[in-house]
Scaffold this motif. Structure first.
Motif, PDB file in Angstrom:
ATOM      1  N   MET A   1       1.163  -1.212   0.115  1.00 36.91           N
ATOM      2  CA  MET A   1      -0.210   0.248   0.060  1.00 36.91           C
ATOM      3  C   MET A   1       1.028   1.147   0.002  1.00 36.91           C
ATOM      4  SD  MET A   1      -2.857  -0.064  -0.579  1.00 36.91           S
ATOM      5  CE  MET A   1      -3.573   1.107  -0.264  1.00 36.91           C
ATOM      6  N   TYR A   2       1.973   1.422   0.136  1.00 42.87           N
ATOM      7  CA  TYR A   2       2.981   2.220   0.857  1.00 42.87           C
ATOM      8  C   TYR A   2       3.119   3.186  -0.606  1.00 42.87           C
ATOM      9  CZ  TYR A   2       6.921   5.726   1.774  1.00 42.87           C
ATOM     10  OH  TYR A   2       7.625   6.280   2.278  1.00 42.87           O
ATOM     11  N   TYR A   3       3.255   2.695  -1.892  1.00 44.26           N
ATOM     12  CA  TYR A   3       2.765   3.547  -3.088  1.00 44.26           C
ATOM     13  C   TYR A   3       2.144   3.490  -3.457  1.00 44.26           C
ATOM     14  CZ  TYR A   3       7.827   2.795  -3.008  1.00 44.26           C
ATOM     15  OH  TYR A   3       9.055   2.155  -2.524  1.00 44.26           O
ATOM     16  N   GLN A   4       0.979   2.619  -2.970  1.00 45.59           N
ATOM     17  CA  GLN A   4      -0.586   3.328  -3.480  1.00 45.59           C
ATOM     18  C   GLN A   4      -1.342   4.691  -2.775  1.00 45.59           C
ATOM     19  OE1 GLN A   4      -2.072  -0.781  -3.946  1.00 45.59           O
ATOM     20  NE2 GLN A   4      -3.069   1.075  -5.778  1.00 45.59           N
ATOM     21  N   ARG A   5      -1.128   4.849  -2.086  1.00 44.72           N
ATOM     22  CA  ARG A   5      -1.075   6.313  -1.320  1.00 44.72           C
ATOM     23  C   ARG A   5      -0.203   7.636  -1.866  1.00 44.72           C
ATOM     24  NH1 ARG A   5      -3.839   3.953   2.724  1.00 44.72           N
ATOM     25  NH2 ARG A   5      -2.851   1.955   4.115  1.00 44.72           N
ATOM     26  N   PRO A   6      -0.900   8.888  -2.121  1.00 45.90           N
ATOM     27  CA  PRO A   6      -0.301   9.430  -2.613  1.00 45.90           C
ATOM     28  C   PRO A   6       0.776  10.092  -1.602  1.00 45.90           C
ATOM     29  CG  PRO A   6      -2.259  10.889  -1.958  1.00 45.90           C
ATOM     30  CD  PRO A   6      -2.280   8.780  -2.131  1.00 45.90           C
ATOM     31  N   HIS A   7       0.896   9.741  -0.006  1.00 46.31           N
ATOM     32  CA  HIS A   7       1.683  10.320   0.898  1.00 46.31           C
ATOM     33  C   HIS A   7       1.492   9.713   2.470  1.00 46.31           C
ATOM     34  CE1 HIS A   7      -1.824  12.356   2.066  1.00 46.31           C
ATOM     35  NE2 HIS A   7      -1.762  12.975   1.327  1.00 46.31           N
ATOM     36  N   GLY A   8       2.353   9.875   3.322  1.00 44.83           N
ATOM     37  CA  GLY A   8       1.279   9.118   4.771  1.00 44.83           C
ATOM     38  C   GLY A   8       0.966  10.035   5.840  1.00 44.83           C
ATOM     39  N   ARG A   9       0.967  11.434   5.433  1.00 50.11           N
ATOM     40  CA  ARG A   9       0.132  11.526   6.518  1.00 50.11           C
ATOM     41  C   ARG A   9      -1.970  10.708   7.169  1.00 50.11           C
ATOM     42  NH1 ARG A   9      -1.139  16.520   2.592  1.00 50.11           N
ATOM     43  NH2 ARG A   9       0.923  16.763   1.966  1.00 50.11           N
ATOM     44  N   THR A  10      -2.062  10.009   6.590  1.00 47.13           N
ATOM     45  CA  THR A  10      -3.054   9.347   6.853  1.00 47.13           C
ATOM     46  C   THR A  10      -2.903   8.161   7.646  1.00 47.13           C
ATOM     47  OG1 THR A  10      -2.991   8.172   5.019  1.00 47.13           O
ATOM     48  CG2 THR A  10      -4.821   9.228   5.131  1.00 47.13           C
ATOM     49  N   MET A  11      -1.572   7.836   7.753  1.00 40.67           N
ATOM     50  CA  MET A  11      -0.721   6.287   8.513  1.00 40.67           C
ATOM     51  C   MET A  11      -0.106   6.924   9.664  1.00 40.67           C
ATOM     52  SD  MET A  11      -1.627   3.981   6.795  1.00 40.67           S
ATOM     53  CE  MET A  11      -1.171   2.214   6.988  1.00 40.67           C
ATOM     54  N   LYS A  12       0.038   8.389  10.222  1.00 40.65           N
ATOM     55  CA  LYS A  12       0.872   9.013  10.740  1.00 40.65           C
ATOM     56  C   LYS A  12      -0.063   9.256  12.164  1.00 40.65           C
ATOM     57  CE  LYS A  12       3.862  12.506  10.189  1.00 40.65           C
ATOM     58  NZ  LYS A  12       3.423  13.532   9.083  1.00 40.65           N
ATOM     59  N   GLY A  13       0.643   7.983  13.488  1.00 38.34           N
ATOM     60  CA  GLY A  13      -0.377   8.372  14.837  1.00 38.34           C
ATOM     61  C   GLY A  13      -0.685   6.330  14.724  1.00 38.34           C
ATOM     62  N   ARG A  61       2.625   7.646  -4.559  1.00 39.42           N
ATOM     63  CA  ARG A  61       3.730   8.234  -4.383  1.00 39.42           C
ATOM     64  C   ARG A  61       4.832   8.190  -4.835  1.00 39.42           C
ATOM     65  NH1 ARG A  61       3.489   6.679   0.846  1.00 39.42           N
ATOM     66  NH2 ARG A  61       4.590   7.545   2.575  1.00 39.42           N
ATOM     67  N   ILE A  62       4.770   6.956  -6.414  1.00 36.44           N
ATOM     68  CA  ILE A  62       6.062   7.303  -6.922  1.00 36.44           C
ATOM     69  C   ILE A  62       6.571   8.430  -7.544  1.00 36.44           C
ATOM     70  CG2 ILE A  62       7.320   6.119  -8.896  1.00 36.44           C
ATOM     71  CD1 ILE A  62       7.059   3.789  -7.421  1.00 36.44           C
ATOM     72  N   ASP A  63       5.474   9.529  -8.154  1.00 31.78           N
ATOM     73  CA  ASP A  63       5.757  10.642  -8.520  1.00 31.78           C
ATOM     74  C   ASP A  63       6.620  11.758  -7.512  1.00 31.78           C
ATOM     75  OD1 ASP A  63       4.927   9.755 -11.270  1.00 31.78           O
ATOM     76  OD2 ASP A  63       2.419   9.833 -10.267  1.00 31.78           O
ATOM     77  N   ASN A  64       6.428  11.045  -6.483  1.00 35.08           N
ATOM     78  CA  ASN A  64       6.011  12.496  -4.598  1.00 35.08           C
ATOM     79  C   ASN A  64       7.612  12.292  -4.867  1.00 35.08           C
ATOM     80  OD1 ASN A  64       3.975  13.413  -5.692  1.00 35.08           O
ATOM     81  ND2 ASN A  64       2.506  12.338  -4.252  1.00 35.08           N
ATOM     82  N   GLY A  65       7.720  11.250  -5.284  1.00 35.04           N
ATOM     83  CA  GLY A  65       9.500  10.649  -4.928  1.00 35.04           C
ATOM     84  C   GLY A  65      10.620  11.885  -5.450  1.00 35.04           C
TER      85      GLY A  65
END
Ligand SMILES: CC(C)(COP(=O)(O)OP(=O)(O)OC[C@H]1O[C@@H](n2cnc3c(N)ncnc32)[C@H](O)[C@@H]1OP(=O)(O)O)[C@@H](O)C(=O)NCCC(=O)NCCS
Length: 169
Positions: A1-13, A61-65
């Motif tokens: 799922m890591y690369y399927q999310r645009p960023h990691g914000r929703t996983m924080k906390g 997420r790849i594009d954002n790397g």
């Protein structure tokens, strides 16, 4: 799922257990929506490996790397596919299963209309250095993609390459 999310914000906390449950839930809904692709390899009834791939839009997420952005690639083809992840059961590793998974993924992309396919393999140098202590080449290795006629586009940071090929429908 890591690369399927645009960023990691929703996983924080979230705790590790909560992350795991969320990943499973989110993956399931992507599969049900037809927005997650992959090939599964079986030995008899046992699933022993997979290769996850998908359209560019499915792996934002790849594009954002940082290392991907640095390549400043010109506008992509309308159908740009990404080979995002391999996994092979421990008992079946180093027997060519990932190579078969890659061939099967390319066949599957062909059956879906083809297009440009990109991959982010670990360089030979890094693979040699890491293989002593790790098995985390989930993007595959350079030689696997060379064998399938992928060509080098450029380096993606110190340890990865961007490689591409076209798959005709
Ligand atoms: C990386 C992985 C997919 C390789 O699968 P495999 O079926 O053993 O690979 P293959 O036998 O088809 O070999 C593919 C290539 O990788 C190389 N390779 C495989 N394991 C290697 C290792 N530990 N060190 C160095 N190279 C390795 C092989 O030599 C081969 O190279 P070649 O093309 O030059 O012959 C497997 O080890 C794995 O699943 N690791 C865990 C990855 C993971 O955690 N994925 C989930 C993250 S989302």
């Amino acid at each position: 799922m890591y690369y399927q999310r645009p960023h990691g914000r929703t996983m924080k906390g979230l705790t590790s257990a909560e992350r795991s449950a969320k990943n499973k839930r989110d993956k399931k809904s992507l599969v049900e929506d037809g927005r997650s692709h992959g090939v599964l390899l079986y030995d008899g009834d046992n699933a022993i490996g997979w290769c996850a791939y998908g359209l560019k839009q499915e792996y934002p997420r790849i594009d954002n790397g940082r290392n991907y952005k640095r390549l400043s690639l010109k506008e992509d083809s309308e159908r740009l596919w990404r080979i995002a992840c391999f996994f092979v059961d421990r008992d079946y590793r180093k027997k060519g299963v990932a190579k078969i998974a890659l061939k099967a993924a390319l066949d599957s992309i062909k059956a879906k209309g083809g297009g440009v396919v990109e991959a982010y393999p670990v360089t030979h140098k890094s693979a040699r250095a890491w293989s002593k202590w790790s098995n985390w080449f989930w993007f595959g290795t350079e030689s696997m993609f060379k064998r399938e006629k992928f060509r080098l586009v450029g380096p993606m940071g110190p340890h990865h390459l961007l490689m591409r090929r076209t798959v005709q429908p």
